[in-house]
Motif scaffolding. Structure first.
Motif, PDB file in Angstrom:
ATOM      1  N   ARG A   1       0.820  -1.215   0.000  1.00 13.70           N
ATOM      2  CA  ARG A   1       0.000   0.000   0.000  1.00 13.70           C
ATOM      3  C   ARG A   1       0.856   1.267   0.000  1.00 13.70           C
ATOM      4  O   ARG A   1       0.409   2.310  -0.499  1.00 13.70           O
ATOM      5  CB  ARG A   1      -0.981  -0.025   1.170  1.00 13.70           C
ATOM      6  CG  ARG A   1      -1.963  -1.185   1.059  1.00 13.70           C
ATOM      7  CD  ARG A   1      -3.116  -1.093   2.043  1.00 13.70           C
ATOM      8  NE  ARG A   1      -4.013  -2.233   1.843  1.00 13.70           N
ATOM      9  CZ  ARG A   1      -4.966  -2.291   0.915  1.00 13.70           C
ATOM     10  NH1 ARG A   1      -5.158  -1.263   0.106  1.00 13.70           N
ATOM     11  NH2 ARG A   1      -5.728  -3.359   0.785  1.00 13.70           N
ATOM     12  N   ASP A   2       2.048   1.188   0.529  1.00 10.04           N
ATOM     13  CA  ASP A   2       2.930   2.355   0.450  1.00 10.04           C
ATOM     14  C   ASP A   2       3.308   2.643  -0.999  1.00 10.04           C
ATOM     15  O   ASP A   2       3.324   3.807  -1.427  1.00 10.04           O
ATOM     16  CB  ASP A   2       4.189   2.119   1.289  1.00 10.04           C
ATOM     17  CG  ASP A   2       3.899   2.132   2.778  1.00 10.04           C
ATOM     18  OD1 ASP A   2       2.878   2.734   3.178  1.00 10.04           O
ATOM     19  OD2 ASP A   2       4.682   1.537   3.538  1.00 10.04           O
TER      20      ASP A   2
ATOM     21  N   ALA B   1      -9.400   3.108  -0.519  1.00 12.36           N
ATOM     22  CA  ALA B   1      -9.003   1.996  -1.376  1.00 12.36           C
ATOM     23  C   ALA B   1      -7.489   1.852  -1.466  1.00 12.36           C
ATOM     24  O   ALA B   1      -6.985   0.781  -1.820  1.00 12.36           O
ATOM     25  CB  ALA B   1      -9.575   2.184  -2.781  1.00 12.36           C
ATOM     26  N   VAL B   2      -6.780   2.913  -1.133  1.00  6.90           N
ATOM     27  CA  VAL B   2      -5.329   2.931  -1.330  1.00  6.90           C
ATOM     28  C   VAL B   2      -4.580   2.532  -0.068  1.00  6.90           C
ATOM     29  O   VAL B   2      -3.699   1.659  -0.102  1.00  6.90           O
ATOM     30  CB  VAL B   2      -4.867   4.340  -1.766  1.00  6.90           C
ATOM     31  CG1 VAL B   2      -3.345   4.428  -1.802  1.00  6.90           C
ATOM     32  CG2 VAL B   2      -5.475   4.703  -3.096  1.00  6.90           C
ATOM     33  N   ALA B   3      -4.918   3.161   1.051  1.00  4.57           N
ATOM     34  CA  ALA B   3      -4.065   3.093   2.238  1.00  4.57           C
ATOM     35  C   ALA B   3      -4.770   2.401   3.400  1.00  4.57           C
ATOM     36  O   ALA B   3      -5.991   2.249   3.417  1.00  4.57           O
ATOM     37  CB  ALA B   3      -3.643   4.501   2.650  1.00  4.57           C
TER      38      ALA B   3
ATOM     39  N   PHE C   1       5.879  14.278   0.807  1.00  5.73           N
ATOM     40  CA  PHE C   1       5.005  13.127   1.015  1.00  5.73           C
ATOM     41  C   PHE C   1       5.822  11.831   1.038  1.00  5.73           C
ATOM     42  O   PHE C   1       5.609  10.965   1.906  1.00  5.73           O
ATOM     43  CB  PHE C   1       3.942  13.064  -0.084  1.00  5.73           C
ATOM     44  CG  PHE C   1       3.033  11.873   0.025  1.00  5.73           C
ATOM     45  CD1 PHE C   1       2.008  11.848   0.964  1.00  5.73           C
ATOM     46  CD2 PHE C   1       3.195  10.774  -0.808  1.00  5.73           C
ATOM     47  CE1 PHE C   1       1.171  10.745   1.081  1.00  5.73           C
ATOM     48  CE2 PHE C   1       2.367   9.673  -0.699  1.00  5.73           C
ATOM     49  CZ  PHE C   1       1.350   9.657   0.245  1.00  5.73           C
ATOM     50  N   SER C   2       6.752  11.700   0.103  1.00  4.94           N
ATOM     51  CA  SER C   2       7.576  10.489   0.041  1.00  4.94           C
ATOM     52  C   SER C   2       8.372  10.302   1.318  1.00  4.94           C
ATOM     53  O   SER C   2       8.483   9.188   1.843  1.00  4.94           O
ATOM     54  CB  SER C   2       8.533  10.560  -1.160  1.00  4.94           C
ATOM     55  OG  SER C   2       7.818  10.661  -2.368  1.00  4.94           O
ATOM     56  N   GLU C   3       8.942  11.394   1.829  1.00  5.58           N
ATOM     57  CA  GLU C   3       9.692  11.299   3.072  1.00  5.58           C
ATOM     58  C   GLU C   3       8.772  10.905   4.227  1.00  5.58           C
ATOM     59  O   GLU C   3       9.153  10.131   5.107  1.00  5.58           O
ATOM     60  CB  GLU C   3      10.392  12.622   3.380  1.00  5.58           C
ATOM     61  CG  GLU C   3      11.166  12.627   4.697  1.00  5.58           C
ATOM     62  CD  GLU C   3      12.184  11.495   4.806  1.00  5.58           C
ATOM     63  OE1 GLU C   3      12.355  10.967   5.930  1.00  5.58           O
ATOM     64  OE2 GLU C   3      12.809  11.130   3.787  1.00  5.58           O
ATOM     65  N   GLY C   4       7.533  11.419   4.223  1.00  3.36           N
ATOM     66  CA  GLY C   4       6.577  11.040   5.254  1.00  3.36           C
ATOM     67  C   GLY C   4       6.240   9.565   5.212  1.00  3.36           C
ATOM     68  O   GLY C   4       6.114   8.909   6.257  1.00  3.36           O
TER      69      GLY C   4
ATOM     70  N   ALA D   1       2.569   5.992  -5.890  1.00  3.67           N
ATOM     71  CA  ALA D   1       2.213   6.037  -7.312  1.00  3.67           C
ATOM     72  C   ALA D   1       1.048   6.989  -7.574  1.00  3.67           C
ATOM     73  O   ALA D   1       0.996   7.658  -8.607  1.00  3.67           O
ATOM     74  CB  ALA D   1       1.873   4.634  -7.804  1.00  3.67           C
ATOM     75  N   LEU D   2       0.107   7.041  -6.636  1.00  2.00           N
ATOM     76  CA  LEU D   2      -1.127   7.793  -6.853  1.00  2.00           C
ATOM     77  C   LEU D   2      -1.077   9.232  -6.356  1.00  2.00           C
ATOM     78  O   LEU D   2      -1.892  10.061  -6.776  1.00  2.00           O
ATOM     79  CB  LEU D   2      -2.300   7.070  -6.175  1.00  2.00           C
ATOM     80  CG  LEU D   2      -2.707   5.732  -6.803  1.00  2.00           C
ATOM     81  CD1 LEU D   2      -3.631   4.976  -5.871  1.00  2.00           C
ATOM     82  CD2 LEU D   2      -3.386   5.961  -8.140  1.00  2.00           C
TER      83      LEU D   2
END
Length: 398
Positions: A304-305, A335-337, A377-380, A310-311
């Motif tokens: 899910r990460d 639906a994603v996380a 966001f990626s770092e989070g 990706a989204l």
């Protein structure tokens, strides 16, 4: 045949809880005749002799487990296995392992408390993995006790899994507030109210709470306060924070002294609370086992990460362009996380509010609302991965 009509108690708040209904349930008396394999009933708590229980296990395991399942569901909801560890040296050796973990964590600046003011108690999160890595021999002889599995299977069936936490209440450590336990017991009232009431009942069947006494626990050291039969109240997860329910618990809860090597098992929906350690020179130490049913897992493995990363750029653009309203966006995020806080590493991912850490869904929603860049966001996401990853004892101690 009469028509089956929909329940009018599906989605309710704490105001739906009825203290008189609760009090009537908890006023019941335990009938010893219903538990023929027990050795005594004290203050409505059923007591089993550990060595006699082992013999009964050999003679008629199905009858013993049927009796215990009924006790945990329809009876007082709590039982004690007295003398579950006949060889107390096994318990003492594992206590020494815990002490070594406390020392290693203190060197790392880790000082976890749980339901207590700072310094009032000590907590080892994930003592299961840490003790297995530090002392395999002690781990094996300690968890070789078949009585843990006997009761766990009686409630949960086969293929259960353990997580464990050590709790030490030091002299002067104050009593907890009455509460119910994981799953729904760890959620806020607002979150609990989002679940239909049948799921409140189901939550009680997903785990079994267990505490192994690693020290003698006379009443003055504050062994767990228990309210027998309270697990039968349908709306307990909504009610335990209400002042009238707290007051009823404080007036009617019972305490039993425990000896080193005893084990307490109880339904997670039972109202309970650690008591006040009124001594000046004795600490109370217990290994808390949370035993989970096998079924609480999805059918497929999903990263899910990776999906979130990706989204996120597309979601950010949609939010900026206001192409979807909040209801639709929340549906996508769901639906994603993962919208649930657990499992996690509570050493590094402690609760932010109430008893649950931030979820991945909450983080994505925060990032979208606050306009995080993809890099932020990626770092989070990476930080959340690091916080939730279990640490080996070897890494912890060096």
């Amino acid at each position: 045949m009469s028509e089956i009509r929909p329940s009018d108690r599906l989605f309710v708040g704490p105001e739906a809880a009825d203290i008189e209904e609760f009090a009537a349930l908890c006023a019941r008396e335990t009938d010893p005749a219903l538990y023929p394999h027990s050795s005594a009933v004290q203050k409505n708590v059923v007591i089993y002799d550990g060595q006699a229980l082992l013999a009964d296990l050999q003679r008629d395991k199905p009858a013993v487990q049927k009796e215990m399942h009924d006790l945990l569901r329809n009876g007082p909801g709590v039982l004690v296995v007295s003398g579950a560890y006949a060889d107390l040296a096994v318990v003492d050796r594992h206590t020494e392992v815990f002490e070594r973990i406390f020392e290693a964590e203190a060197r790392q600046g880790i000082a976890s408390d749980h339901f207590a003011k700072a310094g009032a108690n000590g907590r080892i999160w994930n003592s299961l993995q840490k003790s297995a890595e530090l002392s395999p021999e002690s781990f094996i002889e300690y968890y070789a006790n078949p009585l843990i599995g006997l009761v766990a299977e009686a409630w949960l069936g086969p293929h259960y899994q353990l997580t464990t936490q050590v709790n030490v209440v030091r002299p002067g450590g104050q009593a907890q507030q009455a509460h119910c336990d994981y799953h729904l017991g760890f959620q806020s009232v607002e979150e609990v109210a989002r679940y239909p009431v049948p799921l409140h009942t189901l939550s009680k069947s997903l785990t079994l709470q267990c505490a192994v006494a690693h020290s003698d626990m006379p009443v003055e050291t504050g062994p767990t306060l228990l309210l027998p039969f309270s697990q039968q109240y349908e709306l307990g997860y909504l009610a335990w924070r209400r002042a009238d329910f707290i007051d009823h618990f404080q007036r009617h809860a019972v305490q039993l002294p425990l000896s080193k090597g005893d084990i307490v098992f109880f339904n997670p929906g039972l109202f309970h609370a650690a008591g006040t350690n009124r001594t000046t020179d004795r600490q109370r130490i217990a290994n808390l086992l949370q035993i989970s049913v096998a079924f609480g897992k999805p059918m497929e493995s999903v990263d899910r990460d990776a999906m979130s990363l990706a989204l996120y750029p597309a979601l950010s653009r949609i939010v900026a362009q206001k192409k979807l309203d909040e209801v639709n966006l929340r549906a996508v995020v769901a639906a994603v996380a993962d919208g649930y806080s657990f499992p996690t590493n509570l050493d590094t991912d402690p609760p932010l509010q109430d008893l649950a850490p931030q979820t991945a869904q909450q983080f994505i929603w925060q990032a979208l609302q606050e306009g995080y860049s993809f890099e932020r966001f990626s770092e989070g996401v990476r930080d959340m991965q690091r916080r939730r990853q279990a640490k080996s004892f070897d890494k912890l101690s060096h």
